[in-house]
Design an enzyme around this catalytic site. Sequence first.
Site, PDB file in Angstrom:
ATOM      1  CG  ASP A  26      18.769  24.762  46.797  1.00 21.87           C
ATOM      2  OD1 ASP A  26      18.152  25.783  46.446  1.00 21.87           O
ATOM      3  OD2 ASP A  26      19.316  23.994  45.995  1.00 21.87           O
ATOM      4  CE1 TYR A 151      19.197  28.255  40.942  1.00 17.19           C
ATOM      5  CE2 TYR A 151      16.954  28.767  41.610  1.00 17.19           C
ATOM      6  CZ  TYR A 151      18.028  27.902  41.588  1.00 17.19           C
ATOM      7  OH  TYR A 151      17.936  26.694  42.220  1.00 17.19           O
ATOM      8  CG  HIS A 202      19.613  19.303  47.029  1.00 15.27           C
ATOM      9  ND1 HIS A 202      20.644  20.126  47.389  1.00 15.27           N
ATOM     10  CD2 HIS A 202      18.610  20.113  46.589  1.00 15.27           C
ATOM     11  CE1 HIS A 202      20.301  21.386  47.175  1.00 15.27           C
ATOM     12  NE2 HIS A 202      19.071  21.408  46.694  1.00 15.27           N
TER      13      HIS A 202
END
Length: 224
Positions: A26, A151, A202
């Site tokens: 990630d 982000y 994930h």
Amino acid sequence: MERIAAAWDELMVRLGYQRYGAQGGDWGAAVTTQIGRNVGHCVAIHTNMPFGRPPRGLSDPNPDEQAALERLGYYQKWDSGYSKQQSTRPQTLGYGLVDSPVAQLAWIVEKFWSWTDCDGHPENVLSRDELLDNVMLYWITGSGASSARLYWESFNAFTRGAAVTLPTGVASFPKEILRSPRHWCEDNYTITRWTTMPRGGHFAAFEQPELFVDDVSAFFAEFR
């Protein structure tokens, strides 16, 4: 992201390590990739979410490529709303995440439902206590807002930059969000080990710790 990568290298040197390896998935994959680009004191990297893209003009995808394209399409249509919010208006979301434990719980656990190899229920692979422990890291520290801002600060840097020339190991888990075929990733990395895992998603280190640790250990054993 670039600052985080530089900080990790500086930290390892200050701790007395002149040689080290880096691993990540990630955002950790993005930082690890940047560490590999920077070289510094890092000798090799390992990731469970390598960045790859389909070749230009791909018109007749093989089964692996078709599966990757379908997963990408699903992610863009159904799974990426959180990313758009956090990369454009993270602070708006952040007020809710630090105000309501239910909001923080829902924001995180929905991803465990969607991104683990769990056959429809995250408690098939993680205990309720493990899920709550993870959420509490955000809730107790009040870091729901600040973690979302990564982000906004770095999202466009995810795939930007030179190829990694350091030896790279990859553990490819079947339920990863975006599972690129090896040849899609080879322009970005110098891949010397690629392991196709039988299960996992994930959150690989959390879901399948034994598979994960065995692969990471086997890869870095070459550089001791």
